[in-house]
Design a protein around this motif. Structure first.
Motif, short mmCIF file in Angstrom:
data_model
loop_
_atom_site.label_atom_id
_atom_site.label_comp_id
_atom_site.label_asym_id
_atom_site.label_seq_id
_atom_site.Cartn_x
_atom_site.Cartn_y
_atom_site.Cartn_z
N ARG A 55 0.85 -1.19 0.00
CA ARG A 55 0.00 0.00 0.00
C ARG A 55 0.88 1.23 0.00
NH1 ARG A 55 -4.53 -1.79 3.05
NH2 ARG A 55 -5.48 0.25 2.84
N PRO A 56 0.51 2.23 -0.79
CA PRO A 56 1.32 3.46 -0.81
C PRO A 56 1.22 4.23 0.50
CG PRO A 56 -0.59 3.67 -2.24
CD PRO A 56 -0.59 2.26 -1.75
N TYR A 57 2.34 4.73 0.99
CA TYR A 57 2.37 5.51 2.23
C TYR A 57 1.92 6.93 1.94
CZ TYR A 57 4.10 4.69 6.95
OH TYR A 57 4.18 4.41 8.29
N PRO A 58 1.06 7.50 2.78
CA PRO A 58 0.60 8.88 2.51
C PRO A 58 1.78 9.85 2.53
CG PRO A 58 -0.66 7.85 4.29
CD PRO A 58 0.50 6.95 4.01
N GLU A 59 1.81 10.71 1.51
CA GLU A 59 2.90 11.70 1.44
C GLU A 59 2.43 12.99 2.10
OE1 GLU A 59 4.55 12.44 -2.46
OE2 GLU A 59 4.21 10.36 -3.01
N LYS A 60 2.73 13.15 3.37
CA LYS A 60 2.26 14.37 4.02
C LYS A 60 3.39 15.29 4.44
CE LYS A 60 -2.27 12.88 5.08
NZ LYS A 60 -3.14 12.24 6.05
N LEU A 61 4.61 14.77 4.37
CA LEU A 61 5.76 15.59 4.74
C LEU A 61 6.18 16.38 3.51
CD1 LEU A 61 7.22 15.60 7.50
CD2 LEU A 61 8.98 14.20 6.44
N PRO A 62 6.24 17.70 3.60
CA PRO A 62 6.66 18.46 2.41
C PRO A 62 8.12 18.13 2.08
CG PRO A 62 6.51 19.89 4.33
CD PRO A 62 5.98 18.57 4.75
N LEU A 63 8.36 17.83 0.82
CA LEU A 63 9.71 17.44 0.41
C LEU A 63 10.44 18.62 -0.21
CD1 LEU A 63 9.80 13.95 -1.28
CD2 LEU A 63 11.13 14.81 0.62
N GLU A 64 11.61 18.87 0.29
CA GLU A 64 12.41 19.92 -0.34
C GLU A 64 13.82 19.40 -0.58
OE1 GLU A 64 12.22 23.98 1.34
OE2 GLU A 64 10.23 23.29 1.97
N GLN A 65 14.44 19.95 -1.60
CA GLN A 65 15.81 19.54 -1.91
C GLN A 65 16.77 20.63 -1.47
OE1 GLN A 65 16.40 16.60 -3.26
NE2 GLN A 65 14.28 16.07 -3.74
N PHE A 66 17.87 20.20 -0.89
CA PHE A 66 18.91 21.16 -0.51
C PHE A 66 20.18 20.82 -1.24
CE2 PHE A 66 16.10 20.74 3.13
CZ PHE A 66 15.72 22.06 3.30
N ASN A 67 20.99 21.85 -1.46
CA ASN A 67 22.29 21.61 -2.06
C ASN A 67 23.35 21.60 -0.97
OD1 ASN A 67 24.42 21.43 -3.85
ND2 ASN A 67 23.20 22.50 -5.40
N PHE A 68 24.07 20.51 -0.89
CA PHE A 68 25.03 20.34 0.19
C PHE A 68 26.37 19.98 -0.44
CE2 PHE A 68 27.03 17.46 3.30
CZ PHE A 68 27.02 18.26 4.41
N PHE A 69 27.27 20.95 -0.55
CA PHE A 69 28.56 20.76 -1.22
C PHE A 69 28.39 20.11 -2.59
CE2 PHE A 69 29.92 20.73 3.31
CZ PHE A 69 30.70 21.87 3.26
N GLY A 70 27.42 20.59 -3.36
CA GLY A 70 27.23 20.07 -4.71
C GLY A 70 26.43 18.78 -4.75
N ALA A 71 25.99 18.29 -3.61
CA ALA A 71 25.18 17.06 -3.62
C ALA A 71 23.76 17.39 -3.22
CB ALA A 71 25.77 16.05 -2.63
N GLN A 72 22.81 16.62 -3.73
CA GLN A 72 21.41 16.85 -3.40
C GLN A 72 21.06 16.10 -2.11
OE1 GLN A 72 18.64 18.17 -5.05
NE2 GLN A 72 19.62 18.95 -6.89
N VAL A 73 20.44 16.82 -1.18
CA VAL A 73 19.93 16.16 0.02
C VAL A 73 18.46 16.52 0.11
CG1 VAL A 73 20.35 15.73 2.44
CG2 VAL A 73 22.07 16.89 1.10
#
Lengths: 372, 298
Positions: free
Chosen positions: B125-143
């Motif tokens: 079963r798919p888990y509800p997506e309730k946490l807002p997802l954001e991407q950060f740049n961390f020394f050139g890597a995506q977190v």
């Protein structure tokens, strides 16, 4: 005392006999084998609904004078080992006149060898790996288009229409998934496209981030996935989370609303190729779709429903015309010119349908929209 | 790419480490391997799933409180289940041979899997997506924000656990019980309470790991605990089973090894590398990486 008991027994058996079938009617079963539980159960449940409608219609129309048709559904859990077990169970049941199934090519191939031991008809409505009909088995037929057509169609589409030249390929190491991925890769390379990587994953894996991170480094403009919807949904989701916003493209194993449920918003803009043309565009399928919606309100139709309905109807026609002898049924189907909801179905010498079409769909606003 | 793989590994490792703590704590106290722990993890994930899909977010501002509720419920539910399992399936066997509770644990594991399969369905079963997802740049890597959240929560919980074990009276009682049941009892420690507490904490952490796993991979299924369970158990053995710091370190090591193996060598064979490391460590350091350095085991 004994007499009273005997009479009571007689009445009882008489009653149960009546409830099952009117006196003198023979029961003939059509077996449907597909995953009814497990990760791809949604597709299998759809196949079961479609086959039920077909059998119900056959019985109601009174096409079979002294025969009562029954659908016997079996669960192979998308597992080749289980598929062989179920196949052995099926050939030991003499009431079964033909098999619709299986869904997964990895299941269909070993199971087809079991059915051929008894010469039992098998029509798959969903297994698309070309190897299935290359085994030289006389009893095996397929009414869906194969992966060599599907994989190369997708490769041509993305090179011609979207001018994509770099693609990363992932597959799930199954007959279906890897086969489809290889066909895509072959055609993509023939058309001068660059395949940046060709990687296998394990069914049931949840974490593809490490693989996707290394794929991202090679800068593909598309990810092609050969496999089923559960893993593909996760791949699409994790790729976008890692900052790899390229479309994920797959085949018929992914063409289901479940893919969009698992992948969520990340699947927006992803593509799936599907065998055949959309059922809404088939004039003869209209009645079937309406009946399906009426019988199962609120349920999404699954990709192989029309194919399963067609395969079941074809077996019913063979039973109607020849009786329940397996050899005659196989012989009838091999020469059949069946006109059903998909159009005209005839088989080549290998047992593949000659009615070969592929469509491409794209996810838009949480739904697969027909592109071509 | 290197930093990104480290981040992937650390996130995965956070889940393994939280999960592994349950194995190692129970082993420390009872000298038994609690094979039902992987099902506690799965049930925790399902509790999170049920709460998330039934409880709507009232206002965007309430999101932290909302997630706090989700985690507390999953932790309590999983912890209580772990205690119930202990009472029913392990306690009567405490003085039996060592194999008996082990087999009983496997039985509980099969029972819980089937229970969830029959009540919640066999498909994922798919888990509800309730946490807002954001991407950060961390020394050139995506977190992603989710990765930071998982790592942060895991480290915080491990920190609290370490403080609890080393600074509080109950923690001292646990250490004493781990060293010797009988002597601890003679000193006035209620061993049964301590054992229950161990199961509550271990199970609760396992439940949280389950929710994090569900959030991270976006799906739950009745058999989702099996493979992570084996990995977490491996992590516990790798660090030295019975040793808390060992389980934490083992989890992170395993996560990073897996991420590197999948990213640089082969994604289809990534599990092999994790287990090869285990075999090597056991060959050269049979008590695990941290097994012998700490005299007090818990």
């Amino acid at each position: 005392m004994y007499r009273a008991l005997l009479i009571a027994l007689g009445i009882l058996t008489g009653f149960t006999g009546c409830a099952k079938s009117p006196a003198g009617m023979k029961v003939v079963k059509i077996a449907l084998v597909c995953p009814l539980t497990g990760d791809v159960a949604a597709m299998g449940q759809g196949m079961k609904r479609a086959a039920e409608i077909a059998v119900e219609e056959g019985n109601a129309a009174g096409r079979f004078q002294d025969i009562k048709l029954e659908l016997a559904a079996f669960d192979d859990r998308a597992d080749p080992k289980e598929a062989v077990n179920v196949a052995n169970q099926i050939i030991s049941d003499r009431q079964i006149a033909g098999v619709v199934g299986h869904l997964n090519s990895g299941c269909s191939i070993p199971a087809s060898q079991i059915y051929s031991k008894r010469g039992l008809l098998m029509i798959t409505s969903a297994s698309t790996n070309p190897k299935l009909t290359l085994q030289g088995l006389k009893n095996v037929f397929r009414i869906c288009t194969t992966d060599d057509v599907q994989g190369s169609f997708a490769a041509n589409y993305f090179i011609d229409k979207l001018k994509i030249t770099r693609a990363a390929v992932i597959h799930d190491k199954t007959s279906y998934g890897q086969g489809l991925a290889e066909e895509f890769k072959k055609q993509f390379e023939i058309r001068q496209g660059k395949i940046t990587g060709f990687d296998g994953i394990n069914i049931g894996d949840k974490d593809f981030r490490a693989l996707l991170t290394s794929i991202k480094n090679k800068k593909p403009s598309l990810i092609y996935y050969g496999g089923m919807y559960t893993e593909c949904g996760l791949i699409s989701k994790q790729a976008k989370e890692l900052g790899l916003p390229v479309p994920v493209v797959s085949g018929d194993g992914v063409f289901t609303p479940e893919f969009i449920k698992i992948g969520g918003n990340a699947t927006e803009g992803d593509y799936a190729s599907m065998i055949g043309i959309p059922p809404e565009k088939l004039p003869k399928a209209k009645a079937f779709i309406e009946r399906y919606k009426a019988k199962y309100p609120g349920v999404d139709m699954q990709p192989y429903d029309t194919y399963t309905y067609e395969a079941t109807s074809l077996i019913m026609e063979a039973i109607e015309k020849t009786g329940k002898d397996p050899a005659q049924i196989v012989d009838y189907v091999s020469r059949a010119k069946f006109s059903g909801i998909l159009g005209e179905t005839t088989f080549d010498a290998k047992g593949d349908t000659l009615n070969k079409t592929i469509s491409i769909y794209r996810v838009k606003n949480g739904k697969f929209i027909y592109c071509e | 790419m290197f930093i990104e793989q480290v981040i992937n590994g650390l996130t995965l490792g956070s889940i393994y480490a939280l999960f592994a703590l349950g194995y190692t704590m129970v082993y420390g106290i009872l000298r038994m391997i609690n094979f039902a722990h992987s099902e506690i993890f799965m049930v925790g994930a399902y509790i999170g799933f049920w709460v998330l899909s039934s409880l709507p977010v009232f206002l965007p501002g309430f999101l932290p409180a909302y997630f706090l509720a989700v985690f507390i419920l999953a932790m309590l539910g999983a912890g209580l289940l772990a205690v119930v399992v202990e009472r029913i399936a392990y306690k009567p066997l405490r003085h039996a041979s060592r194999l008996a509770p082990l087999i009983s644990a496997i039985g509980v594991s099969i029972f819980l899997q089937n229970l969830i399969m029959l009540t919640a369905g066999a498909s994922s079963r798919p888990y509800p997506e309730k946490l807002p997802l954001e991407q950060f740049n961390f020394f050139g890597a995506q977190v992603s924000s989710l990765q930071i959240f998982i790592f942060g929560l895991a480290v915080l919980l491990m920190f609290i656990l370490t403080l609890f074990i080393s600074r509080t009276r109950l923690g001292k009682a646990m250490r004493a019980t781990a060293e010797n049941h009988i002597v601890a009892q003679l000193m006035g420690i209620n061993v049964n309470t301590v054992i229950s507490l161990t199961f509550i904490i271990g199970g609760g952490l396992g439940g949280i790991a389950g929710v994090l796993n569900g959030l991270y991979y976006g799906s739950v299924k009745y058999n989702m605990g099996f493979l992570p369970g084996i990995k977490a158990f491996t992590a516990a053995v790798l660090g030295g089973i019975g040793n808390l710091k060992g389980a934490m370190a083992g989890g992170f090591i395993l996560g990073i090894v897996e991420a590197f193996a999948a990213g640089y060598i082969s994604s289809e064979n990534k599990d092999i590398f994790a287990f090869v490391i285990l075999i090597l460590v056991l060959l050269f350091k049979p008590a695990g990486l941290f097994g012998e350095e700490v005299p007090e085991k818990i």
